[in-house]
Design a protein around this motif. Structure first.
Motif, PDB file in Angstrom:
ATOM      1  N   VAL A 117     -31.560  30.819  19.197  1.00 57.13           N
ATOM      2  CA  VAL A 117     -32.564  30.380  18.230  1.00 57.13           C
ATOM      3  C   VAL A 117     -33.078  29.025  18.685  1.00 57.13           C
ATOM      4  CG1 VAL A 117     -33.072  29.855  15.812  1.00 57.13           C
ATOM      5  CG2 VAL A 117     -31.309  31.558  16.366  1.00 57.13           C
ATOM      6  N   VAL A 132     -36.274  33.632  17.634  1.00 53.40           N
ATOM      7  CA  VAL A 132     -34.939  34.234  17.571  1.00 53.40           C
ATOM      8  C   VAL A 132     -34.916  35.332  18.629  1.00 53.40           C
ATOM      9  CG1 VAL A 132     -33.221  35.389  16.134  1.00 53.40           C
ATOM     10  CG2 VAL A 132     -34.833  33.765  15.089  1.00 53.40           C
ATOM     11  N   ASP A 142     -27.817  41.330  14.392  1.00 57.77           N
ATOM     12  CA  ASP A 142     -27.800  39.863  14.487  1.00 57.77           C
ATOM     13  C   ASP A 142     -29.214  39.307  14.448  1.00 57.77           C
ATOM     14  OD1 ASP A 142     -25.018  39.554  14.635  1.00 57.77           O
ATOM     15  OD2 ASP A 142     -25.014  39.955  16.781  1.00 57.77           O
ATOM     16  N   PHE A 146     -30.217  36.489  11.632  1.00 54.09           N
ATOM     17  CA  PHE A 146     -30.709  35.163  12.002  1.00 54.09           C
ATOM     18  C   PHE A 146     -32.170  34.984  11.575  1.00 54.09           C
ATOM     19  CE2 PHE A 146     -26.830  35.026  14.190  1.00 54.09           C
ATOM     20  CZ  PHE A 146     -26.607  33.770  14.728  1.00 54.09           C
ATOM     21  N   LEU A 216     -27.821  28.394   9.101  1.00 54.27           N
ATOM     22  CA  LEU A 216     -27.231  29.510   9.842  1.00 54.27           C
ATOM     23  C   LEU A 216     -25.708  29.501   9.729  1.00 54.27           C
ATOM     24  CD1 LEU A 216     -29.460  29.359  13.048  1.00 54.27           C
ATOM     25  CD2 LEU A 216     -29.473  31.186  11.349  1.00 54.27           C
TER      26      LEU A 216
END
Length: 226
Positions: A117, A132, A142, A146, A216
């Motif tokens: 990221v 991302v 994932d 994210f 995050l």
């Protein structure tokens, strides 16, 4: 039924480009549903399905390029409030022609062996863009998580929560999949008149990156994020 995903792409009856196959994927029967308020599981289900639809069009080899993106909010350039993604097959045009590798790199927020990221240091349009990136489609869950946290950060926290709109643009290069999240606002006159993008200074970008990393970490679903 509130979280129903429609399991097919609908033809967009209001086409805005010629020589295209323009489709919509309605992601929920909830009119006010959005990535920012979905559960982790619901959002992963959405991403798995849209990736399937997008990749199916790519693998058909019918198009010069296949684009996928999402509009949300009054500043995003969309006209349909109901939650949806758009997948566009371009018959004759390379939709990636004017984007460069450096548009997807920038100041790191988070790095691991399969996901990255960052905050763009050469944004496509300007100011604040987040990338991302996963290095294999098997990490699509994932990518979904994210991206979900980043979208929530854009709407809830970025510059004190001043943004009510965003776009997500998807790019596929080999096995790599990139989501570019753009906070939307009135477009800079530099970009409108001269296609010159602007960005915040490094100090501001570092502050943004630090706050996003905290979000995050707070939402981490694995022990990989430390």
């Amino acid at each position: 039924m509130a979280n129903l995903i429609i399991k097919f792409a609908l033809e967009n009856k209001f086409k805005t480009l010629k020589d295209t196959n323009q489709t919509l994927v309605i992601e929920s029967s909830d009119h006010y549903g959005d990535i920012s308020n979905y559960s982790v599981e619901k959002n992963q289900e959405v991403f798995e399905f849209i990736y399937h639809c997008w990749n199916e069009m790519i693998q058909s080899k019918k198009y010069e390029s296949v684009l996928m993106y999402k509009n949300f909010g009054p500043m995003s350039g969309g006209s349909l409030r109901h939650p949806h993604f758009q997948i566009i097959g371009l018959d004759k045009v390379d939709g990636y022609k004017h984007v460069e590798e450096e548009n997807f790199t920038g100041m790191d927020v988070f790095n691991s062996k399969h996901i990255n990221v960052d905050v763009s240091q050469k944004p496509i349009m300007g100011f604040v863009e987040f990338n991302v990136v996963i290095n294999n489609p098997k990490y699509i869950d994932d990518l979904a998580e994210f991206t979900r946290v980043t979208v929530k950060y854009v709407l809830d926290d970025l510059y004190g929560g001043k943004f009510d709109s965003y776009n997500i643009f998807f790019y596929k290069f080999g096995k790599k999949i990139i989501c570019k999240i753009e906070a939307r606002y009135v477009v800079s006159p530099y970009f409108v008149g001269y296609r010159l993008s602007q960005r915040d200074g490094d100090k501001q970008v570092r502050g943004i990156a630090d706050v996003l990393l905290k979000r995050l970490q707070e939402n981490a679903q694995s022990d990989e994020i430390k």
